[in-house]
Design an enzyme around this catalytic site. Structure first.
Site: not given
Ligand code: CP3
Length: 341
Positions: A26, A30, A150
């Site tokens: 990540r 944000r 999910y």
């Molecule tokens: O790592 C990186 O910088 C690359 C991008 C990336 C994102 N999601 C961007 C994202 C990667 C590799 C993921 C993987 C992902 N997504 C996982 C596996 C990794 C982990 O965290 O265990 C999972 C479980 C998800 C599912 C997911 N996506 C959730 C539960 C959420 C909402 C939670 C949150 O943090 O808001 C997301 C959204 C998400 N994916 C965001 C980002 C940057 C937040 C988006 C935003 O609100 O701007």
């Protein structure tokens, strides 16, 4: 092999580097003001993830600040349910919300994922254009088990009750879902390599929810199948597995899936991992993201201790999970300084 000069790829091929290469899960997101600005302009996460130009820009943002050894393409693991026809939206402050699941109606449409491939090829070119010649490009997917949670829960969950009851009570139908996810994910990863990904990471973020037997059936087995399908096409592609929460199951996972390297969560003791996992393959991890958020001398000591534990064999520094959105940038800067020595 081309690009073998990149420290990250060298490490994955088993050659230890003097300073461990690093990236952070990540790393785009944000906690960066430039990310928040683009997000406000584009109107939301999915709009950015499916806009190749925006996705490329966001992937580059942390690289320009910190020059990580790897850039991970800005996307999400939930692109696969979308490509299978399940509705997905992100509700602000609540996370992902998925539409009703009808397994018999799922049909993989690779065209939907075209923007991800385009973002990869753009980013591959952009890294060169901006002279980040040491930075490797990572493609990724979720693992079938984690993505299935999910799809069945309809969003995030704490206990995965619906998914587990589904798997235990309707095993044939659950197997069918896992098989659909296995085959579509393999195809998705192959296309990512075609588009310029130099290595792949498979996130099994909720592997820790599975009991020992189910872990083999729903985590190890499908990932093993995905990797063998990808390697049929690209025999040399390095693949990192991240079975978060797997505990002692990490050993079986490392031995049986065909991964090149293993990602560690923060709960895994570095000394145990050095003995039991790093003896098998390169490891990646595992500073607690909250330690990074806390910062200070304690964080630097924690990072140094991890580095010390893994110093004698191939090792990639990372966090044990994604960067939290409220992490101060100054702490990331300090960590990067510590890593560079
Ligand atoms: O790592 C990186 O910088 C690359 C991008 C990336 C994102 N999601 C961007 C994202 C990667 C590799 C993921 C993987 C992902 N997504 C996982 C596996 C990794 C982990 O965290 O265990 C999972 C479980 C998800 C599912 C997911 N996506 C959730 C539960 C959420 C909402 C939670 C949150 O943090 O808001 C997301 C959204 C998400 N994916 C965001 C980002 C940057 C937040 C988006 C935003 O609100 O701007």
């Amino acid at each position: 092999m081309l690009n073998q000069h990149k420290p990250f790829l060298k490490t994955l091929s088993g050659k230890k580097q003097d300073k461990p290469p690093f990236w952070f899960m990540r790393q785009a997101g944000r906690y960066l003001p430039e990310y928040r600005a683009l997000r406000a302009e584009k109107g939301g996460f999915l709009a950015m993830a499916f806009d190749p130009k925006a996705a490329c820009e966001i992937t580059m943002q942390p690289i320009r600040r910190f020059e990580m050894d790897a850039a991970i393409i800005f996307s999400d693991i939930l692109t696969i349910p979308m490509a299978l026809g399940q509705h997905l939206e992100f509700v602000a402050g609540e996370g992902p919300k998925l539409g009703e699941l009808n397994i018999s109606k799922l049909k993989y449409d690779d065209d939907i994922l075209q923007p991800v491939y385009e973002a990869l090829s753009k980013t591959s070119a952009q890294l060169k254009a901006e002279n980040y010649t040491n930075t490797a490009l990572i493609g990724f997917s979720g693992a079938p088990w984690t993505v299935a949670t999910y799809m069945i829960e309809g969003g995030s969950s704490k206990d995965f009750m619906k998914t587990k009851l589904f798997a235990y009570q309707q095993p044939d139908l659950f197997d069918e879902l896992i098989e659909i996810l296995t085959n579509s994910t393999a195809q998705y990863l192959i296309k990512q390599v075609e588009a310029g990904a130099e290595t792949l990471q498979i996130f099994d973020s909720w592997a820790g929810a599975l009991d020992a037997e189910s872990f083999e059936k729903y985590s190890i087995e499908p990932i093993k199948k995905i990797i063998s399908q990808v390697r049929e096409k690209y025999p040399d592609i390095p693949i990192i597995g991240f079975p978060k929460g797997a505990g002692t199951g990490l050993i079986k996972f490392a031995k049986q899936t065909g991964i090149t390297a293993i990602g560690l969560d923060s709960q895994t003791h570095p000394q145990w991992a050095a003995q039991n996992l790093q003896s098998l393959m390169p490891v990646q991890g595992n500073l607690d993201p909250m330690m990074l958020m806390a910062g200070g001398e304690k964080m630097q000591k924690a990072a140094a201790l991890i580095m010390e534990n893994f110093a004698s064999k191939p090792y990639i520094f990372n966090l044990g999970h994604g960067i939290h959105k409220d992490t101060p940038i100054a702490h990331v800067e300090k960590l990067v300084e510590t890593l560079r020595g």
